[in-house]
Design an enzyme around this catalytic site. Structure first.
Site, mmCIF file in Angstrom:
data_model
loop_
_atom_site.group_PDB
_atom_site.id
_atom_site.type_symbol
_atom_site.label_atom_id
_atom_site.label_comp_id
_atom_site.label_asym_id
_atom_site.label_seq_id
_atom_site.Cartn_x
_atom_site.Cartn_y
_atom_site.Cartn_z
ATOM 1 N N ARG A 24 -12.731 -0.306 3.291
ATOM 2 C CA ARG A 24 -11.777 -0.252 2.174
ATOM 3 C C ARG A 24 -11.776 -1.568 1.407
ATOM 4 O O ARG A 24 -11.394 -1.583 0.233
ATOM 5 C CB ARG A 24 -10.362 0.005 2.706
ATOM 6 C CG ARG A 24 -10.200 1.393 3.301
ATOM 7 C CD ARG A 24 -8.752 1.630 3.652
ATOM 8 N NE ARG A 24 -7.914 1.095 2.596
ATOM 9 C CZ ARG A 24 -6.705 0.591 2.768
ATOM 10 N NH1 ARG A 24 -6.162 0.556 3.958
ATOM 11 N NH2 ARG A 24 -6.024 0.124 1.744
ATOM 12 N N CYS A 59 3.070 1.676 6.985
ATOM 13 C CA CYS A 59 1.667 1.622 7.370
ATOM 14 C C CYS A 59 1.519 0.670 8.542
ATOM 15 O O CYS A 59 2.514 0.159 9.054
ATOM 16 C CB CYS A 59 0.782 1.237 6.189
ATOM 17 S SG CYS A 59 0.709 -0.497 5.866
ATOM 18 N N ARG A 68 6.970 -1.404 4.353
ATOM 19 C CA ARG A 68 6.465 -1.471 2.989
ATOM 20 C C ARG A 68 7.156 -0.521 2.002
ATOM 21 O O ARG A 68 6.527 0.368 1.419
ATOM 22 C CB ARG A 68 4.954 -1.250 2.988
ATOM 23 C CG ARG A 68 4.241 -2.234 3.889
ATOM 24 C CD ARG A 68 2.761 -2.165 3.781
ATOM 25 N NE ARG A 68 2.261 -2.677 2.522
ATOM 26 C CZ ARG A 68 0.971 -2.660 2.181
ATOM 27 N NH1 ARG A 68 0.091 -2.132 2.984
ATOM 28 N NH2 ARG A 68 0.587 -3.155 1.034
ATOM 29 N N LYS A 128 -10.755 -6.736 -4.789
ATOM 30 C CA LYS A 128 -10.172 -5.392 -4.693
ATOM 31 C C LYS A 128 -8.761 -5.367 -5.280
ATOM 32 O O LYS A 128 -8.417 -4.486 -6.064
ATOM 33 C CB LYS A 128 -10.123 -4.975 -3.213
ATOM 34 C CG LYS A 128 -9.216 -3.803 -2.938
ATOM 35 C CD LYS A 128 -9.174 -3.432 -1.463
ATOM 36 C CE LYS A 128 -8.210 -4.214 -0.611
ATOM 37 N NZ LYS A 128 -6.800 -3.801 -0.678
ATOM 38 N N ASN A 129 -7.928 -6.350 -4.891
ATOM 39 C CA ASN A 129 -6.523 -6.293 -5.291
ATOM 40 C C ASN A 129 -6.298 -6.687 -6.750
ATOM 41 O O ASN A 129 -5.176 -6.594 -7.255
ATOM 42 C CB ASN A 129 -5.673 -7.147 -4.346
ATOM 43 C CG ASN A 129 -5.573 -6.498 -2.972
ATOM 44 O OD1 ASN A 129 -5.946 -5.328 -2.802
ATOM 45 N ND2 ASN A 129 -5.086 -7.247 -1.992
ATOM 46 N N ARG A 148 -2.220 3.068 -0.412
ATOM 47 C CA ARG A 148 -0.862 2.837 -0.921
ATOM 48 C C ARG A 148 -0.868 2.321 -2.357
ATOM 49 O O ARG A 148 0.087 2.548 -3.104
ATOM 50 C CB ARG A 148 -0.141 1.800 -0.050
ATOM 51 C CG ARG A 148 0.018 2.165 1.375
ATOM 52 C CD ARG A 148 0.691 1.021 2.081
ATOM 53 N NE ARG A 148 1.899 0.658 1.368
ATOM 54 C CZ ARG A 148 3.077 1.206 1.572
ATOM 55 N NH1 ARG A 148 3.236 2.105 2.494
ATOM 56 N NH2 ARG A 148 4.132 0.833 0.876
ATOM 57 N N ASP A 164 -2.798 -12.093 3.838
ATOM 58 C CA ASP A 164 -4.086 -11.416 4.020
ATOM 59 C C ASP A 164 -5.146 -12.294 4.700
ATOM 60 O O ASP A 164 -6.260 -11.824 4.943
ATOM 61 C CB ASP A 164 -4.625 -10.924 2.666
ATOM 62 C CG ASP A 164 -3.819 -9.757 2.129
ATOM 63 O OD1 ASP A 164 -3.031 -9.163 2.898
ATOM 64 O OD2 ASP A 164 -3.964 -9.421 0.935
HETATM 65 C C1 EPZ Z 1 -0.101 -6.479 -1.998
HETATM 66 O O1 EPZ Z 1 0.579 -5.426 -1.347
HETATM 67 C C2 EPZ Z 1 -1.542 -6.397 -1.545
HETATM 68 N N1 EPZ Z 1 -2.092 -5.111 -1.950
HETATM 69 C C3 EPZ Z 1 -1.604 -6.587 -0.038
HETATM 70 O O2 EPZ Z 1 -2.971 -6.593 0.345
HETATM 71 C C4 EPZ Z 1 -0.973 -7.935 0.334
HETATM 72 O O3 EPZ Z 1 -0.956 -8.071 1.728
HETATM 73 C C5 EPZ Z 1 0.450 -8.011 -0.215
HETATM 74 O O4 EPZ Z 1 0.443 -7.733 -1.648
HETATM 75 C C6 EPZ Z 1 1.100 -9.360 -0.010
HETATM 76 O O5 EPZ Z 1 0.352 -10.372 -0.601
HETATM 77 C C7 EPZ Z 1 -2.541 -4.963 -3.203
HETATM 78 O O6 EPZ Z 1 -2.479 -5.858 -4.040
HETATM 79 C C8 EPZ Z 1 -3.134 -3.646 -3.560
HETATM 80 P P1 EPZ Z 1 4.269 -6.647 -1.618
HETATM 81 P P2 EPZ Z 1 2.029 -4.983 -1.849
HETATM 82 O O7 EPZ Z 1 4.987 -5.613 -2.417
HETATM 83 O O8 EPZ Z 1 2.151 -5.227 -3.278
HETATM 84 C C9 EPZ Z 1 8.522 -6.122 0.451
HETATM 85 C C10 EPZ Z 1 -4.792 -6.088 1.759
HETATM 86 O O9 EPZ Z 1 -5.109 -6.230 2.973
HETATM 87 N N2 EPZ Z 1 8.839 -5.141 -0.602
HETATM 88 O O10 EPZ Z 1 3.955 -7.930 -2.285
HETATM 89 O O11 EPZ Z 1 2.254 -3.612 -1.327
HETATM 90 C C11 EPZ Z 1 7.428 -5.633 1.401
HETATM 91 O O12 EPZ Z 1 7.928 -4.776 2.404
HETATM 92 C C12 EPZ Z 1 -3.404 -5.733 1.383
HETATM 93 O O13 EPZ Z 1 -5.601 -6.188 0.819
HETATM 94 C C13 EPZ Z 1 10.096 -4.588 -0.663
HETATM 95 O O14 EPZ Z 1 10.965 -4.872 0.154
HETATM 96 O O15 EPZ Z 1 2.931 -5.993 -1.041
HETATM 97 C C14 EPZ Z 1 6.868 -6.923 1.923
HETATM 98 O O16 EPZ Z 1 7.679 -7.393 2.965
HETATM 99 C C15 EPZ Z 1 -2.528 -5.251 2.451
HETATM 100 N N3 EPZ Z 1 10.369 -3.666 -1.653
HETATM 101 C C16 EPZ Z 1 7.009 -7.885 0.733
HETATM 102 O O17 EPZ Z 1 7.954 -7.262 -0.147
HETATM 103 C C17 EPZ Z 1 9.445 -3.309 -2.586
HETATM 104 O O18 EPZ Z 1 9.748 -2.493 -3.452
HETATM 105 C C18 EPZ Z 1 5.732 -8.145 -0.046
HETATM 106 O O19 EPZ Z 1 5.073 -6.905 -0.293
HETATM 107 C C19 EPZ Z 1 8.165 -3.906 -2.527
HETATM 108 C C20 EPZ Z 1 7.888 -4.819 -1.517
#
Ligand code: EPZ
Length: 420
Positions: free
Chosen positions: A399, A117, A122, A22-23, A93, A307
């Site tokens: 999802r 969420c 996030r 998916k991702n 998202r 995850d």
């Molecule tokens: C991706 O989410 C995945 N989603 C998530 O999968 C996964 O848990 C996550 O990466 C971490 O591996 C998809 O790929 C669609 P991040 P993403 O930006 O990109 C902080 C699932 O269950 N951050 O890597 O949204 C954030 O708050 C899901 O399949 C900022 O501070 O996650 C977090 O603490 C859920 N500012 C950390 O970075 C930003 O602008 C990592 O989040 C962006 C992120």
């Protein structure tokens, strides 16, 4: 709302195919916005999030043709609208992934600002700071992110304060059509980022360093179409491996890339699993033994994926000994713990760690899914619990897990969907 009923107590035993990730599929579909030529995406999982992304692309004016094998041809030749509406963004998202491509190719995009969420706040500030550094004007108004650029985006040196997966993907896509060179430092190294880069390269992009912390992109004036098969879902694969280990069972996964699961396989070996792998398969056998509790700490790739944290919490809940699970990526990703406690698990959460003292067995109870991976962990808890576990709000599972009941039934589990 549909529910799942699981009658626990059967050791999983059998073989299943791992679906496309998916991702990886979501950013690849968004990447089709970068060209007016057709992009054909293969090995797409049949999931609610994929349908939502296709719906979002459709509302931008993109045509998608799905063939009988679920390959999708995406044609973004006639983009009519540059707005991702709140109704779609709030259900997924990852809709934020259209921002970079739309701005890079069309000079403007509006995307509803995703709220917090179930797993944390996030923010998307790093996506926006990156686009601003590339010369775009960014404002947030009326709950919408509005990004515009009068000319082509300009290549820039971007340092990401935090490793962000979709942030890296959004900026990498934007940079493929920017003028000059972009360097993304502290980039995410997740296999899904690499898969996207490989798709973009097939479309004609000039990208180096994907899979390392520094990605270099030399912008092109235009990109073309391509055919791309998304990589297999390492999180789905991990979920079934952990489920088999928790139930003291055996499993053979096919169409999987073992190299992407090294951390998970090492933890499962530590838990007592016998594991063998071939080029595209993995076999796990617990030989009927109870798993041993493991300690783990989540981290960006190549560390242990956040995850899979909830699934390992379920494994520890019935393991021998005590395991400490530490979550470092999201601030609120222990919602499954309270539900597991209702099933008799012995878990104490303190700050970002959950101390899980394994119990001999869990007892079935009605529980509620709170996010995608928490739901998967409750399914695992249901598989090992005595009695009938009823899991509510399983739209979260749909999802991200393709045909979960069918796959688990293929492994001998007793699981049914009750339409709500
Ligand atoms: C991706 O989410 C995945 N989603 C998530 O999968 C996964 O848990 C996550 O990466 C971490 O591996 C998809 O790929 C669609 P991040 P993403 O930006 O990109 C902080 C699932 O269950 N951050 O890597 O949204 C954030 O708050 C899901 O399949 C900022 O501070 O996650 C977090 O603490 C859920 N500012 C950390 O970075 C930003 O602008 C990592 O989040 C962006 C992120």
């Amino acid at each position: 709302m549909d529910k799942l009923i699981i009658t626990g107590g059967t050791a999983l035993d059998g073989e299943i195919r791992v679906s496309g990730a998916k991702n990886a599929a979501l950013p690849v579909l968004a990447a089709a916005l970068l060209t007016d030529e057709p992009v054909t995406v293969c090995n797409l999982p049949h999931l609610k999030d994929i349908t939502t992304m296709l719906e979002l692309l459709g509302c931008l004016g993109v045509e998608s043709i799905v063939d009988e094998t679920m390959n999708v041809e995406v044609r973004a030749g006639g983009i009519r609208r540059l707005k991702a509406p709140y109704d779609l963004v709030r259900t997924m998202r990852a809709s934020i992934l259209v921002l970079g491509p739309l701005v890079a190719r069309n000079g403007y995009a509006e995307v509803a600002l995703p709220g917090g969420c179930g797993i944390g706040s996030r923010p998307v500030d790093l996506h926006l700071r990156g686009l601003a550094a590339m010369g775009a004007d960014v404002e947030v108004e009326g709950g919408y992110i509005k990004v515009r650029t009068a000319s082509r985006l300009k290549g820039a040196r971007l340092f990401l304060d935090t490793v962000t997966v979709t942030g890296t993907e959004n900026l990498m896509m934007a940079a493929t059509l920017a003028e000059g060179e972009t360097l993304i430092e502290n980039a995410a190294r997740e296999p899904e980022v690499v898969d996207l880069a490989e798709c973009l390269i097939r479309m004609g992009a000039d990208i180096e360093g994907h899979g390392t912390g520094t990605v270099r992109i030399r912008g092109k004036e235009r990109l073309g179409g391509c055919t791309h098969a998304v990589l297999s879902d390492r999180i789905e694969a991990s979920t079934y491996l952990v489920a088999a280990a928790a139930t003291r069972g055996r499993i053979r996964l096919k169409e999987v890339e073992p190299a992407l699961l090294e951390q998970v396989l090492a933890k499962l070996r530590e838990a007592g699993a016998q594991i063998s792998c071939g080029p595209d398969w993995i076999e796990l056998d617990m030989q009927g033994e109870r798993p041993r509790a493991v300690n783990l700490k989540t981290a960006p790739y190549p560390g242990m994926a956040t995850d899979v944290q909830a699934q390992f919490t379920a494994l520890n809940a019935v393991a021998s000994g005590t395991g400490i699970i530490t979550e470092t990526i999201f601030e609120n990703r222990f919602m499954h713990v309270l539900e597991m406690t209702r099933m008799g698990a012995c878990i104490d959460v303190s700050g970002s760690s959950a101390v899980v003292k394994g119990v001999e067995s869990l007892k079935a109870a009605p529980v509620m899914a709170t996010d995608l991976r928490a739901s998967a962990s409750l399914v695992i808890a249901g598989l090992v619990a005595k009695g009938d576990t009823l899991i509510d709000r399983i739209y979260h599972i749909d999802r991200g897990y393709e045909c979960i009941e069918e796959k688990l039934r293929q492994l001998g589990a007793c699981i049914h969907r009750v339409p709500g």
